[in-house]
Design an enzyme around this catalytic site. Structure first.
Site, PDB file in Angstrom:
ATOM      1  N   HIS A  34       0.797  -1.233   0.000  1.00  0.00           N
ATOM      2  CA  HIS A  34       0.000   0.000   0.000  1.00  0.00           C
ATOM      3  C   HIS A  34       0.836   1.294   0.000  1.00  0.00           C
ATOM      4  O   HIS A  34       0.775   2.102  -0.923  1.00  0.00           O
ATOM      5  CB  HIS A  34      -0.895   0.042   1.244  1.00  0.00           C
TER       6      HIS A  34
HETATM    7  C1  BDR Z   1      -3.098   0.619   5.361  1.00  0.00           C
HETATM    8  O1  BDR Z   1      -3.280   0.097   6.681  1.00  0.00           O
HETATM    9  C2  BDR Z   1      -2.041  -0.273   7.230  1.00  0.00           C
HETATM   10  O2  BDR Z   1      -2.133  -1.532   7.811  1.00  0.00           O
HETATM   11  C3  BDR Z   1      -1.021  -0.195   6.136  1.00  0.00           C
HETATM   12  O3  BDR Z   1       0.217   0.252   6.665  1.00  0.00           O
HETATM   13  C4  BDR Z   1      -1.606   0.796   5.172  1.00  0.00           C
HETATM   14  O4  BDR Z   1      -1.240   2.119   5.493  1.00  0.00           O
HETATM   15  C5  BDR Z   1      -3.764  -0.291   4.377  1.00  0.00           C
HETATM   16  O5  BDR Z   1      -5.129  -0.383   4.641  1.00  0.00           O
END
Ligand code: BDR
Ligand code: CA
Length: 313
Positions: free
Chosen positions: A243
């Site tokens: 992400h």
């Molecule tokens: C987001 O949530 C976190 O667990 C990850 O780092 C990312 O920023 C994804 O949904």
């Protein structure tokens, strides 16, 4: 070469946050003027510690790391140890950081820096719940006209949610902060699940990073192998979504991404759909366009960029 773009990374490391920080520190086009930690994937005491571990892994102990909000604005903190492990950065064995945590609070740093720097020259890169950013905007309304733009990871519309059926983690954890940010008038680029779910850490991509043979390459491969196991089991994919590095990659090579200017609003009333990002993709309301909502990525180009930059550390 043009002067490096000044950015502040607001983050809750988190393995994917860590890779985003490494990508930024490796890239000469970016000047990371501060890293502000927030509670999210794990509590604040761990996210600020992990941010410093990553700066030291990158060989950049002079980077300024600040500690921010220890809980969301209204709701209790929800964490994600099941994804990121007990430390938030499970996978590699990284030493305790020697570099200091800055004395100032993250929100003070954000306010003072954005007032001191020339207006329109600092980009914010939030990679976690938006608590610190919203607190800064609420505390100092002049900031809205001084931030160049906010490029954030959060939300989901076509893919729906990852922490509840309809909400993405960063927005779900502090939906009130997300609401403040989305209504702030600051130009916003959003990297939602709709794009990050197309950036998968396949075994071939992780192997290419490990094969760099450097300390950073091996540590990143170890992080990703830990991080992806949860989503591989959940989605049945080869690799998990990477992400947060999408935010930094967008600053480096926006041509890798495409999306649409839309209105994005956050659900705050219903417990069932709390934190859902309602995206007016088809323009069916008259609500103002407040974000460039990214939906597509050249994923091979993204991983090529990431691997090439990690090799520089
Ligand atoms: C987001 O949530 C976190 O667990 C990850 O780092 C990312 O920023 C994804 O949904
Ligand atoms: Ca994150």
């Amino acid at each position: 070469m043009a002067a490096a773009k000044k950015i502040i990374i607001d983050t809750d490391p988190g393995q994917d946050d860590a890779v985003a920080i490494l990508l930024a520190l490796a890239s000469p086009e970016l000047d990371v003027i501060g890293i502000t930690a927030v509670a999210g994937n794990v509590p604040l005491a761990l996210t600020q510690l992990n941010a410093r571990k990553i700066c030291e892994l990158a060989g950049r102990p002079e980077t300024k790391v600040f500690s921010g909000a220890f809980r969301p604005m209204v709701r209790p903190l929800v964490t994600a140890e099941e994804v990121h492990g007990k430390t938030g950065l499970d996978g590699p064995d990284l030493p305790e950081p020697q570099m200091p945590l800055q004395a100032a609070h993250a929100v003070d740093f954000l306010v003072e820096t954005l007032l001191a720097e020339e207006a329109g020259t600092v980009t914010l890169c939030p990679l976690g719940p938006l608590t610190n950013i919203a607190l800064a905007l609420v505390r100092e309304p002049r900031l809205a006209h001084r931030i160049e733009r906010i490029v954030l990871m959060g939300g989901g519309y076509f893919e729906q949610g990852n922490v509840t059926p309809s909400a993405e983690f960063n927005i779900y954890v502090d939906p009130h902060a997300a609401d403040v940010v989305l209504k702030s008038g600051v130009p916003i680029v959003m990297m939602p699940l709709d794009v990050t779910h197309k950036a998968l850490t396949t075994s071939a991509r992780v192997k290419a990073i490990r094969d760099l043979g450097t300390r950073v390459g091996v540590a990143v491969a170890e992080m990703l192998q830990f991080f992806e196991r949860f989503d591989e089991a959940k989605y049945g994919t080869d690799g998990g979504p990477l992400h947060d590095p999408c935010v930094i990659a967008y600053l480096l090579k926006p041509e890798l991404f495409s999306g649409r200017e839309c209105n994005v609003a956050v659900e705050l009333a219903s417990e069932l759909t709390m934190g859902t990002t309602v995206v007016d993709w088809w323009g069916v309301t008259k609500r103002p366009k407040n974000a460039l909502y990214i939906r597509d990525i050249d994923h091979d180009g993204f991983f090529a960029l990431l691997t090439e930059r990690l090799a520089l550390l």
